[in-house]
Scaffold this active site. Sequence first.
Site, PDB file in Angstrom:
ATOM      1  N   ARG A 134     -72.196  71.728   4.707  1.00  0.00           N
ATOM      2  CA  ARG A 134     -72.526  71.345   3.324  1.00  0.00           C
ATOM      3  C   ARG A 134     -73.534  70.212   3.243  1.00  0.00           C
ATOM      4  O   ARG A 134     -73.534  69.303   4.061  1.00  0.00           O
ATOM      5  CB  ARG A 134     -71.260  70.839   2.627  1.00  0.00           C
ATOM      6  CG  ARG A 134     -70.386  71.931   2.147  1.00  0.00           C
ATOM      7  CD  ARG A 134     -69.465  71.428   1.066  1.00  0.00           C
ATOM      8  NE  ARG A 134     -68.303  70.707   1.578  1.00  0.00           N
ATOM      9  CZ  ARG A 134     -67.403  70.138   0.790  1.00  0.00           C
ATOM     10  NH1 ARG A 134     -67.553  70.164  -0.521  1.00  0.00           N
ATOM     11  NH2 ARG A 134     -66.356  69.540   1.313  1.00  0.00           N
TER      12      ARG A 134
ATOM     13  N   HIS B 273     -58.618  76.031   2.024  1.00  0.00           N
ATOM     14  CA  HIS B 273     -59.380  74.813   2.338  1.00  0.00           C
ATOM     15  C   HIS B 273     -60.421  74.582   1.239  1.00  0.00           C
ATOM     16  O   HIS B 273     -61.610  74.570   1.464  1.00  0.00           O
ATOM     17  CB  HIS B 273     -60.063  74.997   3.700  1.00  0.00           C
ATOM     18  CG  HIS B 273     -60.691  73.738   4.227  1.00  0.00           C
ATOM     19  ND1 HIS B 273     -60.085  72.512   4.188  1.00  0.00           N
ATOM     20  CD2 HIS B 273     -61.895  73.525   4.818  1.00  0.00           C
ATOM     21  CE1 HIS B 273     -60.883  71.614   4.740  1.00  0.00           C
ATOM     22  NE2 HIS B 273     -61.984  72.201   5.113  1.00  0.00           N
TER      23      HIS B 273
HETATM   24  N1  APR Z   1     -74.866  81.441  16.510  1.00  0.00           N
HETATM   25  C1  APR Z   1     -74.572  80.249  17.071  1.00  0.00           C
HETATM   26  N2  APR Z   1     -74.834  79.075  16.522  1.00  0.00           N
HETATM   27  C2  APR Z   1     -75.409  79.078  15.310  1.00  0.00           C
HETATM   28  C3  APR Z   1     -75.740  80.284  14.641  1.00  0.00           C
HETATM   29  C4  APR Z   1     -75.452  81.517  15.301  1.00  0.00           C
HETATM   30  N3  APR Z   1     -75.723  82.676  14.736  1.00  0.00           N
HETATM   31  N4  APR Z   1     -76.290  79.942  13.450  1.00  0.00           N
HETATM   32  C5  APR Z   1     -76.299  78.596  13.379  1.00  0.00           C
HETATM   33  N5  APR Z   1     -75.779  78.080  14.512  1.00  0.00           N
HETATM   34  C6  APR Z   1     -75.628  76.684  14.894  1.00  0.00           C
HETATM   35  C7  APR Z   1     -76.747  75.784  14.425  1.00  0.00           C
HETATM   36  O1  APR Z   1     -77.874  75.894  15.287  1.00  0.00           O
HETATM   37  C8  APR Z   1     -76.087  74.406  14.489  1.00  0.00           C
HETATM   38  O2  APR Z   1     -76.349  73.742  15.700  1.00  0.00           O
HETATM   39  O3  APR Z   1     -74.463  76.130  14.267  1.00  0.00           O
HETATM   40  C9  APR Z   1     -74.590  74.716  14.383  1.00  0.00           C
HETATM   41  C10 APR Z   1     -73.907  74.052  13.183  1.00  0.00           C
HETATM   42  O4  APR Z   1     -73.960  72.699  13.382  1.00  0.00           O
HETATM   43  P1  APR Z   1     -74.137  71.665  12.182  1.00  0.00           P
HETATM   44  O5  APR Z   1     -75.206  72.138  11.255  1.00  0.00           O
HETATM   45  O6  APR Z   1     -74.258  70.306  12.778  1.00  0.00           O
HETATM   46  O7  APR Z   1     -72.760  71.801  11.360  1.00  0.00           O
HETATM   47  P2  APR Z   1     -71.341  71.126  11.699  1.00  0.00           P
HETATM   48  O8  APR Z   1     -71.235  69.838  10.974  1.00  0.00           O
HETATM   49  O9  APR Z   1     -71.062  71.165  13.151  1.00  0.00           O
HETATM   50  O10 APR Z   1     -70.376  72.154  10.929  1.00  0.00           O
HETATM   51  C11 APR Z   1     -70.261  73.497  11.352  1.00  0.00           C
HETATM   52  O11 APR Z   1     -68.072  73.836  10.430  1.00  0.00           O
HETATM   53  O12 APR Z   1     -66.690  72.521   9.092  1.00  0.00           O
HETATM   54  C12 APR Z   1     -67.633  73.536   9.103  1.00  0.00           C
HETATM   55  O13 APR Z   1     -68.728  73.296   6.964  1.00  0.00           O
HETATM   56  C13 APR Z   1     -68.888  73.183   8.357  1.00  0.00           C
HETATM   57  O14 APR Z   1     -69.701  75.431   8.255  1.00  0.00           O
HETATM   58  C14 APR Z   1     -69.847  74.187   8.916  1.00  0.00           C
HETATM   59  C15 APR Z   1     -69.409  74.292  10.378  1.00  0.00           C
END
Ligand code: APR
Length: 316
Positions: free
Chosen positions: A83, A176
């Site tokens: 988010r 959630h």
């Molecule tokens: N396959 C693998 N990784 C992916 C893919 C995919 N298809 N698409 C996106 N990613 C990776 C991104 O490159 C990024 O590094 O997912 C990661 C998400 O990391 P952040 O943006 O830092 O998000 P984060 O705070 O870790 O949260 C991840 O968990 O709690 C939930 O709302 C939050 O949906 C979010 C998730």
Amino acid sequence: MARKKIALIGGGQIGGTLAHLMAQRELGEIVLFDIAEDMPRGKVLDIIEASPIERFDVGLKGSSSFEDIRGADLAVVTAGLARKPGMSRDDLLTVNAKVITSVAENIREYAPNAFVILLTNPLDAMVTLCRKVTGFPRNRIMGMAGVLDSARFAAFIALELGVSVRDVHALVLGGHGDDMVPLVRFANVGGVPASFLLEQKYGPVKAREVMETLVTRTRQAGGEIVGLMKGSAFVSPAAAALTMAEAILLDRKRILPVCALLEGEYGVSGYFVGVPCVIGGGGIERIIELDLTPEERAMFEESVSHVKSLVDGLDL
Ligand code: APR
């Protein structure tokens, strides 16, 4: 005997933090996977370079090839968008549904026997989608929300009462979202009801008002952090996922609120909802059905109806 293999799918804020926490505890061989090319290798290198200082000894690999999750015993999924200010968790539905479909297909192919803990939001819908694609039995797939939401409720109770968080137990059920269900009746400090301690501090009328503010703050806690940091929480979600992972890997038989597929429990069938479960080496080993009061049940049902509308919007 080989160590357990743990696949962290998503190497962003939560995945990277979780890799460090798991490495410190030497929970198993860790693969940090992300679609970003070099980033997971960089994060893993950073953790490996911390290991002589912190003195942990564990196999770590950063990867952007799904091949590397082959044979994982546990997959923790955080892939997808988080988010930004002004967004609700539900705003992530369409974009994260594509990510989770691809991730789930790869888990099914490369780690068909894995336990799955999923964190990607909107949680209740994403875990439903992941189950649909993998076809895994319900004991092997769960969402992380209740451990975090309950920790937030506990932290606010401890701050309000000026007591150690070590002694606070709190329980949050339901979806959630902002209509999650913090159960005031079950909140206690060292076995003493939190409501009783608030009454001693404020008297009965003000105590109820204060408890209501703690409940509201708990429901909105994720958004409070997004507003302050201009980004989503990651330390507490990683710590919550770690607790669930440890419960499975170390067969702890912990009673934790997790997002589990209900098949008749709580009068709900075919939806993932946060409820207390026994978590151990068999994953979700038992779902505990609480006897809710009419007021608690009404809140629970409202939360479930939100989960249903979100999941039904996915058209699975
Ligand atoms: N396959 C693998 N990784 C992916 C893919 C995919 N298809 N698409 C996106 N990613 C990776 C991104 O490159 C990024 O590094 O997912 C990661 C998400 O990391 P952040 O943006 O830092 O998000 P984060 O705070 O870790 O949260 C991840 O968990 O709690 C939930 O709302 C939050 O949906 C979010 C998730």
